[in-house]
Design a protein around this motif. Structure first.
Motif, short mmCIF file in Angstrom:
data_model
loop_
_atom_site.label_atom_id
_atom_site.label_comp_id
_atom_site.label_asym_id
_atom_site.label_seq_id
_atom_site.Cartn_x
_atom_site.Cartn_y
_atom_site.Cartn_z
N ARG A 110 -7.99 -8.20 -6.03
CA ARG A 110 -7.42 -8.88 -4.87
C ARG A 110 -6.84 -7.91 -3.84
O ARG A 110 -7.01 -8.09 -2.63
N LYS A 111 -6.16 -6.86 -4.30
CA LYS A 111 -5.51 -5.93 -3.37
C LYS A 111 -6.53 -5.22 -2.49
O LYS A 111 -6.34 -5.08 -1.28
N GLY A 112 -7.62 -4.77 -3.10
CA GLY A 112 -8.66 -4.11 -2.31
C GLY A 112 -9.37 -5.08 -1.39
O GLY A 112 -9.68 -4.74 -0.24
N ARG A 113 -9.60 -6.30 -1.89
CA ARG A 113 -10.26 -7.32 -1.05
C ARG A 113 -9.44 -7.62 0.20
O ARG A 113 -9.97 -7.64 1.32
N ASP A 114 -8.13 -7.83 0.01
CA ASP A 114 -7.27 -8.15 1.15
C ASP A 114 -7.21 -7.00 2.15
O ASP A 114 -7.22 -7.22 3.37
N PHE A 115 -7.13 -5.78 1.65
CA PHE A 115 -7.07 -4.61 2.53
C PHE A 115 -8.36 -4.45 3.33
O PHE A 115 -8.33 -4.24 4.56
#
Length: 347
Positions: free
Chosen positions: A125-130
């Motif tokens: 999720r963190k990479g996707r959002d970034f």
């Protein structure tokens, strides 16, 4: 001068926070032990598959004797005009600089490959959002596309790392292998946190396809842990029941390596060429699977270290607030004594 009641309320609040961070540290330590065991359990299969392929290389005819070109499409190297980039981050925060460092490495790689068509598979999720805030989503390109080069997100995978299954990785890998075989992509890179032990980690950008040499990782970029980071991890592992040293797998490594190096002419049920062709896609899948397992373990190690630092900071803050409270209380008592003495003197 702050009120004693306010200081006590703040001490109570910080104490509650410290209990939470301490509990989160122990939870992360338990998850780390399980993740280490799972990564270690997958290692013998990966090593034996690698050594079987090494053994087949000397027996199978993997290159065309006339042209010298590889017979298997996963061995064929082409100019890297279309790149598939797999970015692995966590689904949750509170893991220190774990996700930030991975995304910095990803952006550094994208900067070095500017001017090419890059398709991103975001896992976590963190990479996707970034990446969503910087690049648009798009469908994967087809072979022979005349669209101008750009960086797009072609896949998002959220919540898969919590219960990572080989079947899911096998499906993803099969799609990647199929696209590479049909020349829709020219190379595949994989950024993740390589994990051997809590003090032996590095952030790597690894080239998955084309396969240059079986059993040898094609590292495009790598960032080692600093000595200060290692020291913090060592402090965090105290009392957490996590081993600092990597597990001893010498016997397993030697047994697996013996298969490839033994001077024995193995008789395979299938022809060596056919067996080599069918095992190469599995080799790609196990590389991705093992990288994801190590990334999960590294995330738990980072969260354990971050929660240990938060617990230490909370303890320091409680000590500081207690000192301030005692000083305020002492000043209040002194003031009352002075008032009493002054009143007695006036009489």
């Amino acid at each position: 001068m702050p009120n004693i009641l306010d200081i006590r309320r703040r001490i109570r609040s910080v104490t509650n926070t410290r209990q939470i961070t301490k509990a989160m540290k122990m939870v992360s330590a338990a998850k780390l032990r399980r993740a280490q065991d799972r990564a270690l359990a997958a290692r013998p299969y990966a090593q034996m598959l690698t050594n079987v392929l090494k053994s087949l290389v000397s027996r199978a005819e993997i290159y065309d004797p006339e042209t010298g070109e590889p017979k298997h499409p996963l061995l064929a190297a082409r100019p890297e005009n279309n790149i598939l980039f797999i970015v692995v981050t966590g689904d949750k925060g509170l893991a220190g600089a774990f996700n930030t460092n991975i995304l910095k490495a990803a952006m550094k790689f994208l900067a070095t490959e500017s001017g090419k068509n890059i398709e991103i598979e975001a896992i976590g999720r963190k990479g996707r959002d970034f990446l969503r805030r910087r690049f648009s989503a798009a469908d994967p390109r087809k072979a022979g596309s005349s669209d101008s080069p750009r960086t797009t997100i072609v896949g998002e995978h959220i919540g898969v790392l919590a219960k990572l299954e080989y079947e899911w990785v096998s499906e993803i890998s099969a799609g990647i292998v199929d696209r590479y075989s049909h020349e829709e992509i020219d190379s595949v890179y994989f950024v993740y946190n390589e994990f051997k032990s809590v003090i032996s980690q590095r952030l790597v950008v690894e080239k998955i396809l084309p396969i240059g040499e079986v059993g040898k990782a094609g590292i495009a970029q790598s960032v080692e842990m600093t000595q200060e980071q290692k020291q913090h991890v060592v402090e965090a592992t105290k009392g957490a029941g996590v081993s600092v040293r990597p597990a001893d797998t010498t016997a397993i490594d030697e047994a697996a390596a013996h298969f490839a190096t033994a001077q024995v002419d193995y008789v395979y049920e299938q022809p060596a060429d056919e067996l080599f062709k069918s095992l190469l896609p599995k080799y790609v899948a196990i590389q991705i699977f093992h990288g994801l397992l190590e990334s999960v373990a590294a995330e738990h190690a980072a969260r354990m270290t971050a929660m240990d630092s938060a617990t230490s900071n909370a303890t320091d803050m409680i000590d500081s607030l207690t000192l301030v409270m005692n000083r305020v209380r002492q000043a209040k008592i002194t003031k009352e004594i002075i008032e009493i003495v002054s009143g007695a003197a006036a009489m």
